[in-house]
Motif scaffolding. Structure first.
Motif, PDB file in Angstrom:
ATOM      1  N   UNK A   4       0.868  -1.183   0.000  1.00  0.00           N
ATOM      2  CA  UNK A   4       0.000   0.000   0.000  1.00  0.00           C
ATOM      3  C   UNK A   4       0.903   1.230   0.000  1.00  0.00           C
ATOM      4  N   UNK A   5       0.951   1.975  -1.104  1.00  0.00           N
ATOM      5  CA  UNK A   5       1.893   3.078  -1.219  1.00  0.00           C
ATOM      6  C   UNK A   5       1.667   4.133  -0.150  1.00  0.00           C
ATOM      7  N   UNK A   6       0.425   4.305   0.295  1.00  0.00           N
ATOM      8  CA  UNK A   6       0.148   5.266   1.356  1.00  0.00           C
ATOM      9  C   UNK A   6       0.826   4.875   2.659  1.00  0.00           C
ATOM     10  N   UNK A   7       0.668   3.605   3.067  1.00  0.00           N
ATOM     11  CA  UNK A   7       1.303   3.137   4.297  1.00  0.00           C
ATOM     12  C   UNK A   7       2.815   3.065   4.143  1.00  0.00           C
ATOM     13  N   UNK A   8       3.288   2.628   2.975  1.00  0.00           N
ATOM     14  CA  UNK A   8       4.728   2.557   2.739  1.00  0.00           C
ATOM     15  C   UNK A   8       5.358   3.943   2.854  1.00  0.00           C
ATOM     16  N   UNK A   9       4.686   4.949   2.304  1.00  0.00           N
ATOM     17  CA  UNK A   9       5.227   6.312   2.324  1.00  0.00           C
ATOM     18  C   UNK A   9       5.313   6.889   3.726  1.00  0.00           C
ATOM     19  N   UNK A  10       4.465   6.398   4.628  1.00  0.00           N
ATOM     20  CA  UNK A  10       4.556   6.887   6.005  1.00  0.00           C
ATOM     21  C   UNK A  10       5.818   6.374   6.681  1.00  0.00           C
ATOM     22  N   UNK A  11       6.358   5.251   6.199  1.00  0.00           N
ATOM     23  CA  UNK A  11       7.588   4.669   6.760  1.00  0.00           C
ATOM     24  C   UNK A  11       8.797   5.135   5.971  1.00  0.00           C
ATOM     25  N   UNK A  12       8.695   5.040   4.651  1.00  0.00           N
ATOM     26  CA  UNK A  12       9.758   5.476   3.741  1.00  0.00           C
ATOM     27  C   UNK A  12       9.162   6.534   2.798  1.00  0.00           C
ATOM     28  N   UNK A  13       9.222   7.814   3.158  1.00  0.00           N
ATOM     29  CA  UNK A  13       8.617   8.861   2.320  1.00  0.00           C
ATOM     30  C   UNK A  13       9.151   8.875   0.894  1.00  0.00           C
ATOM     31  N   UNK A  14      10.366   8.399   0.706  1.00  0.00           N
ATOM     32  CA  UNK A  14      10.959   8.355  -0.626  1.00  0.00           C
ATOM     33  C   UNK A  14      10.938   6.924  -1.172  1.00  0.00           C
ATOM     34  N   UNK A  15       9.906   6.178  -0.803  1.00  0.00           N
ATOM     35  CA  UNK A  15       9.816   4.775  -1.202  1.00  0.00           C
ATOM     36  C   UNK A  15       8.861   4.552  -2.350  1.00  0.00           C
ATOM     37  N   UNK A  16       9.059   3.437  -3.037  1.00  0.00           N
ATOM     38  CA  UNK A  16       8.141   3.021  -4.089  1.00  0.00           C
ATOM     39  C   UNK A  16       8.050   1.502  -4.080  1.00  0.00           C
TER      40      UNK A  16
END
Length: 417
Positions: free
Chosen positions: A367-379
């Protein structure tokens, strides 16, 4: 054995004869050793998928000879690597503490091998494998991707131990060592990528947490993180709400969840069951291969090392159980900032073949939303097969390496320009 497959291949195939002359003159390895390995392997293929024609035998013998030469060549290129702690390194007090407890730091540290690159690039890759196989084999088919940008450092976990604090200190010293190296005439300092697959991702993620907790995060420079089929907690592979696991990996590890860790005999039996299941998984994948295909020579080069892991006795492989205990103690990922480093998460299309149906890490990181909360520069990206007969499965870096390469290469290139 009714046939001498090695003799048939060398008699019919001029390339095989040329390779044998090279091996004999260079003393690369013993030809009798190759002949025995070839005869055992081709006999197995002939029995399971034969009868093989002489032309097929000739091509398989050629492929296996090339694979043996390639693997031996790499083994000679790999050099053991031990990071030297700087005077202010936190690993020095830890080393002294372990010594006072009668334990040597070297016995709980990882074995690291370095494959040197010869280009003017300053972004080496530190490679963390899953439970099996070791780093040298797990990333063997992806090596060329990483070597375009710097040297490759293969991490192999200790066979009898897993002391996570020692591992974190070792990684810290390694990254600082790389940071302090500058390319001659360029003055550019090294900044490594941390790349993990399966359990190796938990090592990376928890190393990053450790850097924050110890306030060492600003003492190291890391270029980026790659998490391939990440497994960050036990719930990722074992469905604790079900009595019968739906995946082979779940069944293998569930044997360990039921055992008393203070009962050596019970642990040894559970480990044997787990090894048997993992061995069947790797063996079934190998037996589906087209052994006459030259494209699969890199796979043939490492199959012996991969399968040899499962023949170890419990005393020499108890480190697997200690890594399981570490995974058992880890909590599922929670939304909340961890790192602003560029982070690539790769999931295979067939993760469900290994991960539990309710895997917390898959749920969160896909889930890109949850991933971004952990790694803001993540994909996050999903890796799909081009072969309708074979899906890309969890951490499929051996049989589907090229599919992962197509995601890794552009991402790494973009960050190293």
């Amino acid at each position: 054995m009714d046939k001498d497959y090695f003799e048939i291949g060398s008699r019919l195939n001029g390339k095989v004869r040329w390779y044998l002359k090279f091996v004999k003159l260079s003393r690369f390895f013993e030809i009798d050793e190759l002949a025995h390995q070839v005869n055992v392997k081709v006999a197995r293929i002939d029995k399971r998928r034969g009868p093989l024609s002489d032309d097929a035998i000739s091509q398989i013998v050629e492929n296996l000879a090339v694979a043996k030469i390639a693997r031996t060549h790499l083994a000679r290129k790999l050099k053991t690597y031990q990071p030297k702690p700087q005077p202010d390194s936190p690993s020095i007090p830890l080393r002294n503490q372990l010594e006072s407890q009668g334990t040597s730091f070297d016995t709980v540290a990882c074995s690291i091998f370095k494959e040197k690159h010869y280009r003017m690039r300053s972004n080496p890759a530190i490679l963390f494998p899953g439970f099996v196989p070791d780093g040298n084999e797990a990333f063997y088919l992806l090596r060329k991707v990483f070597l375009k940008y710097g040297s490759a450092y293969y991490v192999n976990y200790p066979g009898k131990h897993f002391h996570k604090e020692a591992v974190y200190h070792q990684i810290f010293d390694m990254v600082r060592d790389i940071n302090n190296r500058k390319i001659k005439n360029v003055g550019k300092k090294g900044m490594p990528f941390l790349i993990g697959t399966s359990f190796g991702c938990s090592v990376i993620v928890n190393f990053m947490r450790w850097l924050h907790e110890t306030e060492l995060i600003h003492h190291v420079d890391i270029r980026g993180l790659v998490l391939i089929s990440p497994v960050l907690c036990l719930d990722d592979v074992v469905d604790t709400t079900s009595k019968r696991q739906k995946t082979l990996v779940g069944r293998a590890i569930s044997h360990l969840t039921e055992v008393d860790q203070n009962d050596p005999e019970a642990v040894a039996k559970a480990m044997q069951k787990a090894r048997s299941i993992f061995q069947k998984m790797f063996t079934s994948g190998r037996d589906l291969l087209n052994f006459t295909s030259k494209d699969l020579i890199p796979v043939f080069a490492i199959e012996d090392e991969v399968l040899a892991i499962f023949n170890q006795d419990h005393d020499s492989s108890s480190g697997y159980f200690h890594r399981y205990l570490d995974l058992k103690d880890l909590t599922p990922p929670q939304p909340g900032y961890l790192s602003n480093l560029p982070t690539l998460v790769l999931f295979a299309e067939g993760e469900a073949d290994v991960l539990a149906p309710s895997s917390p890490t898959f749920t969160t990181f896909s889930d890109i939303g949850q991933l971004s909360s952990i790694f803001p520069n993540g994909q996050v990206e999903f890796v799909y097969s081009k072969d309708s007969n074979r899906r890309v499965t969890h951490s499929d870096l051996i049989f589907q390496a090229d599919r992962f390469t197509e995601h890794l290469d552009p991402w790494l290139e973009r960050l190293t320009v």
